[in-house]
Design a protein around this motif. Structure first.
Motif, PDB file in Angstrom:
ATOM      1  N   VAL A   1       0.934  -0.969  -0.092  1.00  0.00           N
ATOM      2  CA  VAL A   1      -0.343  -0.011   0.052  1.00  0.00           C
ATOM      3  C   VAL A   1       1.066   1.198   0.074  1.00  0.00           C
ATOM      4  O   VAL A   1       0.413   2.167  -0.934  1.00  0.00           O
ATOM      5  CB  VAL A   1      -1.209   0.414   1.494  1.00  0.00           C
ATOM      6  N   ALA A   2       2.177   1.545   0.719  1.00  0.00           N
ATOM      7  CA  ALA A   2       2.667   2.381   0.628  1.00  0.00           C
ATOM      8  C   ALA A   2       3.784   2.499  -0.731  1.00  0.00           C
ATOM      9  O   ALA A   2       3.437   4.295  -0.537  1.00  0.00           O
ATOM     10  CB  ALA A   2       3.958   2.242   2.080  1.00  0.00           C
ATOM     11  N   MET A   3       3.430   1.794  -1.611  1.00  0.00           N
ATOM     12  CA  MET A   3       4.256   1.864  -3.108  1.00  0.00           C
ATOM     13  C   MET A   3       3.401   2.091  -3.760  1.00  0.00           C
ATOM     14  O   MET A   3       3.522   3.237  -4.029  1.00  0.00           O
ATOM     15  CB  MET A   3       4.514   0.553  -2.904  1.00  0.00           C
TER      16      MET A   3
ATOM     17  N   SER B   1       2.786   6.384  -3.218  1.00  0.00           N
ATOM     18  CA  SER B   1       3.986   6.992  -3.902  1.00  0.00           C
ATOM     19  C   SER B   1       3.815   6.886  -4.575  1.00  0.00           C
ATOM     20  O   SER B   1       4.321   7.648  -5.424  1.00  0.00           O
ATOM     21  CB  SER B   1       5.070   6.058  -3.186  1.00  0.00           C
ATOM     22  N   SER B   2       3.480   6.038  -5.689  1.00  0.00           N
ATOM     23  CA  SER B   2       3.075   6.118  -7.228  1.00  0.00           C
ATOM     24  C   SER B   2       1.840   6.535  -7.838  1.00  0.00           C
ATOM     25  O   SER B   2       1.894   7.424  -8.569  1.00  0.00           O
ATOM     26  CB  SER B   2       2.985   4.678  -8.085  1.00  0.00           C
ATOM     27  N   LEU B   3       0.388   6.285  -7.026  1.00  0.00           N
ATOM     28  CA  LEU B   3      -0.390   6.888  -7.236  1.00  0.00           C
ATOM     29  C   LEU B   3      -0.700   8.958  -7.035  1.00  0.00           C
ATOM     30  O   LEU B   3      -1.234   9.772  -7.236  1.00  0.00           O
ATOM     31  CB  LEU B   3      -1.212   6.235  -6.918  1.00  0.00           C
TER      32      LEU B   3
ATOM     33  N   THR C   1      -7.098   6.829  -2.794  1.00  0.00           N
ATOM     34  CA  THR C   1      -7.846   6.353  -3.681  1.00  0.00           C
ATOM     35  C   THR C   1      -6.933   5.174  -4.695  1.00  0.00           C
ATOM     36  O   THR C   1      -6.435   5.769  -5.610  1.00  0.00           O
ATOM     37  CB  THR C   1      -8.259   7.845  -4.396  1.00  0.00           C
ATOM     38  N   GLY C   2      -7.772   4.334  -4.475  1.00  0.00           N
ATOM     39  CA  GLY C   2      -6.684   3.293  -5.825  1.00  0.00           C
ATOM     40  C   GLY C   2      -6.023   2.271  -5.342  1.00  0.00           C
ATOM     41  O   GLY C   2      -5.763   1.500  -6.693  1.00  0.00           O
ATOM     42  N   CYS C   3      -6.430   2.721  -4.662  1.00  0.00           N
ATOM     43  CA  CYS C   3      -4.770   1.194  -3.185  1.00  0.00           C
ATOM     44  C   CYS C   3      -5.422   0.498  -2.643  1.00  0.00           C
ATOM     45  O   CYS C   3      -5.926   0.808  -1.632  1.00  0.00           O
ATOM     46  CB  CYS C   3      -4.012   1.343  -2.519  1.00  0.00           C
ATOM     47  N   SER C   4      -6.454  -0.988  -3.162  1.00  0.00           N
ATOM     48  CA  SER C   4      -7.241  -1.580  -3.051  1.00  0.00           C
ATOM     49  C   SER C   4      -6.510  -3.043  -2.860  1.00  0.00           C
ATOM     50  O   SER C   4      -5.568  -3.241  -3.951  1.00  0.00           O
ATOM     51  CB  SER C   4      -8.843  -1.156  -3.640  1.00  0.00           C
ATOM     52  N   ALA C   5      -7.226  -4.434  -2.667  1.00  0.00           N
ATOM     53  CA  ALA C   5      -6.463  -5.266  -3.264  1.00  0.00           C
ATOM     54  C   ALA C   5      -6.564  -6.004  -4.092  1.00  0.00           C
ATOM     55  O   ALA C   5      -7.877  -5.393  -4.671  1.00  0.00           O
ATOM     56  CB  ALA C   5      -7.488  -6.072  -2.099  1.00  0.00           C
ATOM     57  N   GLY C   6      -5.977  -6.433  -4.961  1.00  0.00           N
ATOM     58  CA  GLY C   6      -5.971  -6.379  -5.528  1.00  0.00           C
ATOM     59  C   GLY C   6      -5.657  -6.598  -7.135  1.00  0.00           C
ATOM     60  O   GLY C   6      -6.004  -6.218  -8.758  1.00  0.00           O
TER      61      GLY C   6
ATOM     62  N   ASP D   1      -0.779  -4.242  -7.538  1.00  0.00           N
ATOM     63  CA  ASP D   1      -0.093  -5.006  -6.934  1.00  0.00           C
ATOM     64  C   ASP D   1       0.026  -5.776  -5.535  1.00  0.00           C
ATOM     65  O   ASP D   1       1.242  -5.599  -4.691  1.00  0.00           O
ATOM     66  CB  ASP D   1       1.806  -4.722  -7.193  1.00  0.00           C
ATOM     67  N   ILE D   2      -1.010  -4.308  -5.165  1.00  0.00           N
ATOM     68  CA  ILE D   2      -1.374  -5.254  -4.201  1.00  0.00           C
ATOM     69  C   ILE D   2      -1.933  -6.457  -4.174  1.00  0.00           C
ATOM     70  O   ILE D   2      -3.383  -6.646  -4.460  1.00  0.00           O
ATOM     71  CB  ILE D   2      -2.455  -3.964  -2.944  1.00  0.00           C
ATOM     72  N   PRO D   3      -1.891  -7.760  -3.008  1.00  0.00           N
ATOM     73  CA  PRO D   3      -2.632  -8.508  -3.231  1.00  0.00           C
ATOM     74  C   PRO D   3      -3.743  -9.013  -2.974  1.00  0.00           C
ATOM     75  O   PRO D   3      -4.187  -7.972  -2.077  1.00  0.00           O
ATOM     76  CB  PRO D   3      -0.975  -9.619  -2.150  1.00  0.00           C
TER      77      PRO D   3
END
Length: 140
Positions: free
Chosen positions: A53-55, A58-60, A64-69, A72-74
């Protein structure tokens, strides 16, 4: 004159009483220790997601948009002590399975806080009023 050697009944009873008292004190402490050790698996599962999530943040430059699946979030994983892991907009929620005396209500959550380009984490859950031994140590 013959002298007999051995323990008297009173001495044996005192030893049995001392062992009983030690067992009464040690057993609850051991149960709390094993519960905390098992709960460590719940927090360690969250650490892998925390990095992902931290990565993503950092990229976004946003949660928002950092969700499972995604990004690159498993997806959710299960272990003997973890039922599910959910990640929605950066918030990580790890649900214990209830096995090994870990209450399923001891859900562990990590919420990212973005300030000055750095991501810090707010930890929630995990502490139960009925079992304060599940509280994580400060700073972890």
């Amino acid at each position: 004159m013959q002298t007999q050697k051995g323990f008297t009944l009173i001495e044996l009873m005192i030893v049995v009483a001392i062992i009983g008292i030690l067992a009464a004190v040690a057993l609850p402490a051991y149960q709390n220790y094993t519960m905390r050790a098992r709960y460590t698996e719940v927090t360690s599962v969250a650490d892998g997601y925390k990095t992902a999530v931290a990565m993503c943040i950092s990229s976004l430059n946003s949660r928002t948009g950092c969700s499972a699946g995604t990004n690159d979030i498993p997806g959710s994983v299960t272990t003997p002590y973890v039922t599910s892991v959910g990640v929605t907009d950066g918030v990580i929620l790890v649900t214990p399975s209830g096995a090994g005396s870990i209450p399923a209500a001891a859900t562990y959550s990590l919420t990212p806080v973005i300030a000055n380009g750095a991501t810090t984490w707010t930890v929630g859950g995990g502490c139960l009023t009925s079992s304060p031994t599940l509280c994580k140590p400060a700073g972890s």
